[in-house]
Scaffold this motif. Structure first.
Motif, PDB file in Angstrom:
ATOM      1  N   PHE A  79       5.436  -2.636  -8.351  1.00 17.49           N
ATOM      2  CA  PHE A  79       4.355  -2.767  -9.222  1.00 17.49           C
ATOM      3  C   PHE A  79       3.108  -2.640  -8.815  1.00 17.49           C
ATOM      4  O   PHE A  79       2.301  -1.840  -8.893  1.00 17.49           O
ATOM      5  N   LEU A  80       2.661  -3.503  -7.751  1.00 12.15           N
ATOM      6  CA  LEU A  80       1.444  -3.580  -7.247  1.00 12.15           C
ATOM      7  C   LEU A  80       1.120  -2.548  -6.164  1.00 12.15           C
ATOM      8  O   LEU A  80       0.077  -1.851  -6.332  1.00 12.15           O
ATOM      9  N   LEU A  81       2.132  -1.828  -5.644  1.00 11.43           N
ATOM     10  CA  LEU A  81       1.956  -0.890  -4.776  1.00 11.43           C
ATOM     11  C   LEU A  81       1.607   0.428  -5.435  1.00 11.43           C
ATOM     12  O   LEU A  81       0.817   1.143  -5.106  1.00 11.43           O
ATOM     13  N   HIS A  82       2.275   0.567  -6.803  1.00 17.42           N
ATOM     14  CA  HIS A  82       1.829   1.657  -7.601  1.00 17.42           C
ATOM     15  C   HIS A  82       0.745   1.556  -8.311  1.00 17.42           C
ATOM     16  O   HIS A  82       0.290   2.574  -8.530  1.00 17.42           O
ATOM     17  N   THR A  83       0.142   0.486  -8.822  1.00 15.76           N
ATOM     18  CA  THR A  83      -0.856   0.578  -9.776  1.00 15.76           C
ATOM     19  C   THR A  83      -2.072  -0.138  -9.234  1.00 15.76           C
ATOM     20  O   THR A  83      -3.064  -0.278  -9.691  1.00 15.76           O
ATOM     21  N   THR A  84      -2.056  -0.623  -7.706  1.00 15.94           N
ATOM     22  CA  THR A  84      -3.291  -1.175  -7.115  1.00 15.94           C
ATOM     23  C   THR A  84      -3.600  -0.403  -5.795  1.00 15.94           C
ATOM     24  O   THR A  84      -2.776   0.279  -5.268  1.00 15.94           O
ATOM     25  N   THR A  85      -4.719  -0.700  -5.192  1.00 15.61           N
ATOM     26  CA  THR A  85      -4.922  -0.304  -3.808  1.00 15.61           C
ATOM     27  C   THR A  85      -5.116  -1.356  -2.961  1.00 15.61           C
ATOM     28  O   THR A  85      -5.586  -1.265  -1.775  1.00 15.61           O
ATOM     29  N   VAL A  88      -1.156  -4.093   1.888  1.00 16.79           N
ATOM     30  CA  VAL A  88       0.034  -4.573   1.765  1.00 16.79           C
ATOM     31  C   VAL A  88       0.062  -6.141   1.991  1.00 16.79           C
ATOM     32  O   VAL A  88       0.828  -6.930   1.742  1.00 16.79           O
ATOM     33  N   GLY A  89      -0.797  -6.615   3.044  1.00 18.06           N
ATOM     34  CA  GLY A  89      -0.845  -7.914   3.234  1.00 18.06           C
ATOM     35  C   GLY A  89      -1.114  -8.942   2.106  1.00 18.06           C
ATOM     36  O   GLY A  89      -0.461 -10.014   1.673  1.00 18.06           O
ATOM     37  N   ALA A  90      -2.049  -8.403   1.265  1.00 16.03           N
ATOM     38  CA  ALA A  90      -2.565  -9.018   0.067  1.00 16.03           C
ATOM     39  C   ALA A  90      -1.471  -8.990  -1.186  1.00 16.03           C
ATOM     40  O   ALA A  90      -1.054  -9.957  -1.715  1.00 16.03           O
ATOM     41  N   ILE A  91      -0.584  -7.940  -1.106  1.00 16.55           N
ATOM     42  CA  ILE A  91       0.508  -7.751  -1.964  1.00 16.55           C
ATOM     43  C   ILE A  91       1.458  -8.723  -1.665  1.00 16.55           C
ATOM     44  O   ILE A  91       2.065  -9.511  -2.523  1.00 16.55           O
ATOM     45  N   SER A  92       1.836  -9.039  -0.385  1.00 20.28           N
ATOM     46  CA  SER A  92       3.124  -9.597   0.286  1.00 20.28           C
ATOM     47  C   SER A  92       2.573 -11.221  -0.298  1.00 20.28           C
ATOM     48  O   SER A  92       3.458 -11.892  -0.737  1.00 20.28           O
ATOM     49  N   ALA A  93       1.306 -11.684   0.082  1.00 17.03           N
ATOM     50  CA  ALA A  93       0.876 -12.948  -0.446  1.00 17.03           C
ATOM     51  C   ALA A  93       0.942 -13.223  -1.871  1.00 17.03           C
ATOM     52  O   ALA A  93       1.386 -14.248  -2.241  1.00 17.03           O
ATOM     53  N   SER A 116       4.271   1.058   2.858  1.00 14.49           N
ATOM     54  CA  SER A 116       3.378   1.599   3.057  1.00 14.49           C
ATOM     55  C   SER A 116       4.081   3.184   2.752  1.00 14.49           C
ATOM     56  O   SER A 116       3.238   4.253   2.009  1.00 14.49           O
ATOM     57  N   GLN A 117       5.284   3.443   3.224  1.00 17.92           N
ATOM     58  CA  GLN A 117       5.889   4.789   2.851  1.00 17.92           C
ATOM     59  C   GLN A 117       6.165   4.886   1.224  1.00 17.92           C
ATOM     60  O   GLN A 117       5.882   6.074   0.667  1.00 17.92           O
ATOM     61  N   TYR A 118       6.525   3.784   0.683  1.00 20.20           N
ATOM     62  CA  TYR A 118       6.724   3.802  -0.792  1.00 20.20           C
ATOM     63  C   TYR A 118       5.538   4.228  -1.398  1.00 20.20           C
ATOM     64  O   TYR A 118       5.318   5.094  -2.183  1.00 20.20           O
ATOM     65  N   ARG A 119       4.279   3.658  -0.996  1.00 17.97           N
ATOM     66  CA  ARG A 119       3.176   3.904  -1.621  1.00 17.97           C
ATOM     67  C   ARG A 119       2.606   5.319  -1.500  1.00 17.97           C
ATOM     68  O   ARG A 119       2.156   5.888  -2.467  1.00 17.97           O
ATOM     69  N   ALA A 120       2.886   5.937  -0.069  1.00 24.91           N
ATOM     70  CA  ALA A 120       2.645   7.380   0.086  1.00 24.91           C
ATOM     71  C   ALA A 120       3.184   8.104  -0.568  1.00 24.91           C
ATOM     72  O   ALA A 120       2.792   9.238  -1.285  1.00 24.91           O
TER      73      ALA A 120
END
Length: 128
Positions: A79-85, A88-93, A116-120
């Protein structure tokens, strides 16, 4: 009146109480994904034996507490990969992973691609 008393008796008792704890634990887990959600900590929060909690959790959800939490964290990550910029480190935390590498490895195992591939792939226009 006897029927209502009989049905009330069926939904009470220790087994029913444990299932109520499990039902209350699901929103708690979702709200605390970046906290310690070990079996010990959940058992402490809900005042229940950790082995009993784990057994009833699996009966109720069809999965272990660990797998449920991992899936919830990974879904939040998607969800965060899809809706934010966010990086990845911040998302993992934010999702409760102890390191970015642990998040990336779990994400790739579950989704077949890195975060990263998912977001791309999400940012690419649809091609037919």
């Amino acid at each position: 009146m006897l029927a209502s008393l009989a049905s009330a008796g069926k939904s009470s008792g220790p087994h029913s109480d444990a299932l109520n704890v499990i039902d209350r634990s699901l929103p708690y887990i979702t709200a605390h994904l970046n906290d310690d959600l070990s079996l010990d900590s959940l058992a402490t929060v809900f005042c229940i034996d950790k082995y009993y909690f784990s057994k009833r959790f699996k009966e109720r959800t069809g999965t272990t507490p660990h797998q449920y939490i991992l899936n919830a964290r990974l879904e939040r990550g998607k969800f965060l990969l899809h809706t934010t910029t966010l990086p990845v480190g911040a998302i993992s935390a934010d999702c409760g992973f102890h390191s970015q590498s642990m998040f990336c490895a779990a994400f790739k195992r579950a989704n077949g691609k890195s975060p990263s591939q998912y977001r791309a792939e999400l940012s690419q226009p649809f091609q037919s």
